[in-house]
Design a protein around this motif. Structure first.
Motif, PDB file in Angstrom:
ATOM      1  N   ALA A 193      59.835 115.161  54.148  1.00 19.67           N
ATOM      2  CA  ALA A 193      60.577 116.468  54.161  1.00 19.67           C
ATOM      3  C   ALA A 193      61.377 116.500  55.499  1.00 19.67           C
ATOM      4  O   ALA A 193      60.925 116.060  56.311  1.00 19.67           O
ATOM      5  N   MET A 194      62.361 117.548  55.168  1.00 20.26           N
ATOM      6  CA  MET A 194      63.108 117.828  56.283  1.00 20.26           C
ATOM      7  C   MET A 194      63.753 119.197  56.089  1.00 20.26           C
ATOM      8  O   MET A 194      64.353 119.575  55.144  1.00 20.26           O
ATOM      9  N   TYR A 195      63.406 120.096  56.901  1.00 15.06           N
ATOM     10  CA  TYR A 195      63.773 121.674  56.883  1.00 15.06           C
ATOM     11  C   TYR A 195      64.524 121.919  58.194  1.00 15.06           C
ATOM     12  O   TYR A 195      64.539 121.606  59.131  1.00 15.06           O
ATOM     13  N   PRO A 196      65.926 122.554  57.773  1.00 10.14           N
ATOM     14  CA  PRO A 196      66.675 123.415  58.903  1.00 10.14           C
ATOM     15  C   PRO A 196      65.981 124.401  59.837  1.00 10.14           C
ATOM     16  O   PRO A 196      65.016 125.116  59.247  1.00 10.14           O
ATOM     17  N   LEU A 197      66.194 124.125  61.272  1.00 10.97           N
ATOM     18  CA  LEU A 197      65.830 125.127  62.082  1.00 10.97           C
ATOM     19  C   LEU A 197      67.292 125.970  62.887  1.00 10.97           C
ATOM     20  O   LEU A 197      68.169 125.812  61.805  1.00 10.97           O
ATOM     21  N   GLU A 198      67.159 126.106  63.847  1.00 10.99           N
ATOM     22  CA  GLU A 198      68.242 126.942  64.527  1.00 10.99           C
ATOM     23  C   GLU A 198      69.204 126.014  64.989  1.00 10.99           C
ATOM     24  O   GLU A 198      68.873 124.655  65.378  1.00 10.99           O
ATOM     25  N   GLY A 199      70.527 126.221  64.687  1.00 13.19           N
ATOM     26  CA  GLY A 199      71.567 125.214  65.122  1.00 13.19           C
ATOM     27  C   GLY A 199      71.478 124.038  64.526  1.00 13.19           C
ATOM     28  O   GLY A 199      71.593 123.998  63.300  1.00 13.19           O
ATOM     29  N   TRP A 202      66.218 120.211  63.315  1.00 16.39           N
ATOM     30  CA  TRP A 202      65.640 119.964  61.930  1.00 16.39           C
ATOM     31  C   TRP A 202      64.224 119.835  62.306  1.00 16.39           C
ATOM     32  O   TRP A 202      63.672 118.830  63.305  1.00 16.39           O
ATOM     33  N   LYS A 203      63.191 120.187  61.474  1.00 17.95           N
ATOM     34  CA  LYS A 203      61.726 119.834  61.312  1.00 17.95           C
ATOM     35  C   LYS A 203      61.688 118.816  60.038  1.00 17.95           C
ATOM     36  O   LYS A 203      61.904 119.114  59.179  1.00 17.95           O
ATOM     37  N   LEU A 204      60.773 117.759  60.939  1.00 15.28           N
ATOM     38  CA  LEU A 204      60.763 116.517  59.718  1.00 15.28           C
ATOM     39  C   LEU A 204      59.248 116.454  59.491  1.00 15.28           C
ATOM     40  O   LEU A 204      58.371 116.523  60.631  1.00 15.28           O
ATOM     41  N   THR A 205      58.806 116.209  58.425  1.00 11.66           N
ATOM     42  CA  THR A 205      57.300 116.122  58.270  1.00 11.66           C
ATOM     43  C   THR A 205      57.049 114.801  57.704  1.00 11.66           C
ATOM     44  O   THR A 205      57.839 114.256  56.531  1.00 11.66           O
ATOM     45  N   GLY A 206      55.691 114.159  57.843  1.00  6.49           N
ATOM     46  CA  GLY A 206      55.520 112.548  57.403  1.00  6.49           C
ATOM     47  C   GLY A 206      56.475 111.946  57.706  1.00  6.49           C
ATOM     48  O   GLY A 206      57.165 110.976  57.023  1.00  6.49           O
ATOM     49  N   VAL A 207      56.536 111.595  59.044  1.00  8.55           N
ATOM     50  CA  VAL A 207      57.601 110.981  59.534  1.00  8.55           C
ATOM     51  C   VAL A 207      57.070 109.510  59.974  1.00  8.55           C
ATOM     52  O   VAL A 207      55.983 109.351  60.667  1.00  8.55           O
ATOM     53  N   VAL A 208      58.019 108.471  59.685  1.00 10.73           N
ATOM     54  CA  VAL A 208      57.672 107.029  60.418  1.00 10.73           C
ATOM     55  C   VAL A 208      59.164 106.709  60.909  1.00 10.73           C
ATOM     56  O   VAL A 208      60.078 106.783  60.367  1.00 10.73           O
ATOM     57  N   GLU A 209      59.138 106.536  62.206  1.00  6.96           N
ATOM     58  CA  GLU A 209      60.365 106.125  62.967  1.00  6.96           C
ATOM     59  C   GLU A 209      60.316 104.826  63.420  1.00  6.96           C
ATOM     60  O   GLU A 209      59.119 104.183  64.040  1.00  6.96           O
ATOM     61  N   VAL A 220      57.475 101.064  65.897  1.00  5.75           N
ATOM     62  CA  VAL A 220      57.223 101.852  64.832  1.00  5.75           C
ATOM     63  C   VAL A 220      56.087 102.861  65.431  1.00  5.75           C
ATOM     64  O   VAL A 220      55.241 102.577  66.206  1.00  5.75           O
ATOM     65  N   ARG A 221      56.192 104.230  65.081  1.00  6.73           N
ATOM     66  CA  ARG A 221      55.394 105.172  65.405  1.00  6.73           C
ATOM     67  C   ARG A 221      55.354 106.110  64.110  1.00  6.73           C
ATOM     68  O   ARG A 221      56.433 106.271  63.260  1.00  6.73           O
ATOM     69  N   SER A 222      54.233 106.705  63.685  1.00  4.36           N
ATOM     70  CA  SER A 222      54.117 107.656  62.816  1.00  4.36           C
ATOM     71  C   SER A 222      53.734 109.034  63.284  1.00  4.36           C
ATOM     72  O   SER A 222      52.846 109.039  64.113  1.00  4.36           O
ATOM     73  N   LEU A 223      54.330 110.163  62.822  1.00  6.98           N
ATOM     74  CA  LEU A 223      53.976 111.573  63.124  1.00  6.98           C
ATOM     75  C   LEU A 223      53.910 112.352  62.006  1.00  6.98           C
ATOM     76  O   LEU A 223      54.536 112.046  61.068  1.00  6.98           O
ATOM     77  N   ALA A 224      52.788 113.238  62.199  1.00  7.74           N
ATOM     78  CA  ALA A 224      52.755 114.101  61.050  1.00  7.74           C
ATOM     79  C   ALA A 224      53.952 115.387  61.014  1.00  7.74           C
ATOM     80  O   ALA A 224      54.373 115.798  59.754  1.00  7.74           O
ATOM     81  N   GLU A 225      54.337 115.642  62.050  1.00 13.31           N
ATOM     82  CA  GLU A 225      55.382 116.403  62.076  1.00 13.31           C
ATOM     83  C   GLU A 225      56.302 116.584  63.312  1.00 13.31           C
ATOM     84  O   GLU A 225      55.385 116.418  64.593  1.00 13.31           O
ATOM     85  N   THR A 226      57.398 116.833  63.413  1.00 14.70           N
ATOM     86  CA  THR A 226      58.210 116.717  64.696  1.00 14.70           C
ATOM     87  C   THR A 226      59.466 117.308  64.499  1.00 14.70           C
ATOM     88  O   THR A 226      59.778 117.693  63.415  1.00 14.70           O
ATOM     89  N   GLU A 227      60.451 117.530  65.473  1.00 13.77           N
ATOM     90  CA  GLU A 227      61.632 118.283  65.617  1.00 13.77           C
ATOM     91  C   GLU A 227      62.636 117.080  66.210  1.00 13.77           C
ATOM     92  O   GLU A 227      62.382 116.534  67.187  1.00 13.77           O
TER      93      GLU A 227
END
Length: 374
Positions: A193-199, A202-209, A220-227
């Motif tokens: 999921a991707m949710y808008p923040l200010e400006g 964006w906040k992303l959840t369930g991230v695989v980068e 490769v790195r996995s994050l539960a939540e990041t901006e």
């Protein structure tokens, strides 16, 4: 006397506009019904067809309005000539302005009314036509071309693949590709999921980068939540589905800006915005052109000639509009030029006839051009 004449011409012109518009509208709706009648089946189809064609009548009124203004102007002046009223006006020292001015002012007022009618009524009626046609009679046509949600967007170095959601509620199942200046993939971020923040954050959840280095290595790195600062605000993803002709002017301007920001084609929306004003306004010079043609010296045919001339001009202008629209879609012509070109052509033709009649434009005849035989 002048005021009486003015309102007499206006009343005659308005009667012609109403009669001709009703006639062409009836022919259009009857032909359309006969052509599509096989698709109208099922329980209660009569009521649904009545609703469908009530809305189609509103849309067709705006589409046929400029043509009706043109045909009515020629028919009105031709009727005056047939009854000898134009000759009587000349005998009373009334010039062509006694016909040009009332018909021109009336046509201009109706053109402005068509703009308001399109903005407030036709855009809604057009949506209802699509809804009834697709949902009730299962006739899709090019519906998917305009109503399928857009998923691919580009902004700067980022390419977004947004499978579901909206700019207000956030997006689900997204992929964000980051490209290098030479168009190579340097990073890919997948998120639930991707949710808008200010400006532009964006906040992303369930991230695989995944990061790709120039030497071919991958991290490769996995994050539960990041901006992330993705360089794009949420309003840039407010891409509305639907035909551009079914959007109000403010919505068209918003979509033009939003689509340009995320790399989507916006020329069709620019053309629709200009046509919102250019197409109805074309009825004004068209009516003046019809008056000029009907007042030609030694004219024959009267009413029949006026109708034939009006139809030929209408077909020519619609053909020019189709050609201009094609050039816009193939990026060979600016939308503003394409929208206003028919109006400009009609204005030049009407001005030419006016100048010729007033003697301000002199064109030598063939006899004068021929040199003496010696």
């Amino acid at each position: 006397m002048t005021k009486t004449l003015f309102f007499y011409v206006v009343r005659s012109y308005l009667r012609s506009v109403v009669g001709i518009l009703a006639a062409v509208l009836t022919v259009f709706l009857v032909v359309d019904f006969v052509d599509r009648s096989r698709a109208y089946t099922g329980e209660g189809w009569v009521w649904d067809v009545m609703r469908l064609y009530a809305n189609k009548a509103l849309v067709a009124t705006q589409q046929l309005g400029p043509a009706a203004l043109l045909l009515a102007a020629g028919a009105t002046v031709s009727t005056f000539r047939k009854r000898g009223e134009v000759t009587a006006l000349r005998a009373l020292t009334f010039g062509p302005a006694s016909l040009y001015v009332p018909i021109g002012l009336c046509a201009l007022s109706l053109c402005l009314g068509l703009i308001a009618f399109d903005e407030t009524v036709v855009v809604k009626a057009g949506r209802r036509v699509d809804e009834i046609t697709t949902q009730r009679f299962n006739r899709w046509g090019d519906w998917r071309l305009y109503y399928t949600p857009k998923q691919w967007f580009r902004r700067g170095e980022h390419v977004f693949f947004l499978r579901a959601g909206s700019a207000e509620e956030g997006f689900r199942d997204v992929a964000i590709l980051t490209l290098t200046p030479d168009f190579k993939l340097s990073r890919r971020v997948d998120a639930e999921a991707m949710y808008p923040l200010e400006g532009t954050r964006w906040k992303l959840t369930g991230v695989v980068e995944r990061s790709f280095s120039p030497d071919g290595r991958t991290q490769v790195r996995s994050l539960a939540e990041t901006e992330y600062d993705l360089g794009v605000p949420s309003h840039s993803f407010r891409i509305r589905p639907g035909r551009p002709e079914q959007m109000r002017s403010d919505e068209l301007r918003e979509q033009i800006v939003a689509r340009a920001e995320v790399g989507l084609a916006s020329r069709q929306y620019e053309l629709a915005l200009h046509n919102r004003f250019a197409y109805p306004v074309a009825g004004f010079p068209a009516a003046l052109l019809a008056v000029g043609l009907a007042l030609r010296p030694n004219r024959r045919g009267h009413l029949t000639a006026a109708i034939v001339e009006g139809l030929l001009i209408t077909v020519a202008m619609w053909g020019l509009m189709v050609v201009c629209r094609t050039l816009v879609m193939t990026e060979r012509l600016a939308p503003s030029i394409a929208a206003w070109l028919p109006t400009i052509v009609l204005s030049l033709a009407a001005g030419f006839l006016w100048l010729r009649r007033e003697g301000l434009l002199y064109l030598p005849r063939r006899r004068e051009l021929a040199s003496p035989a010696r």
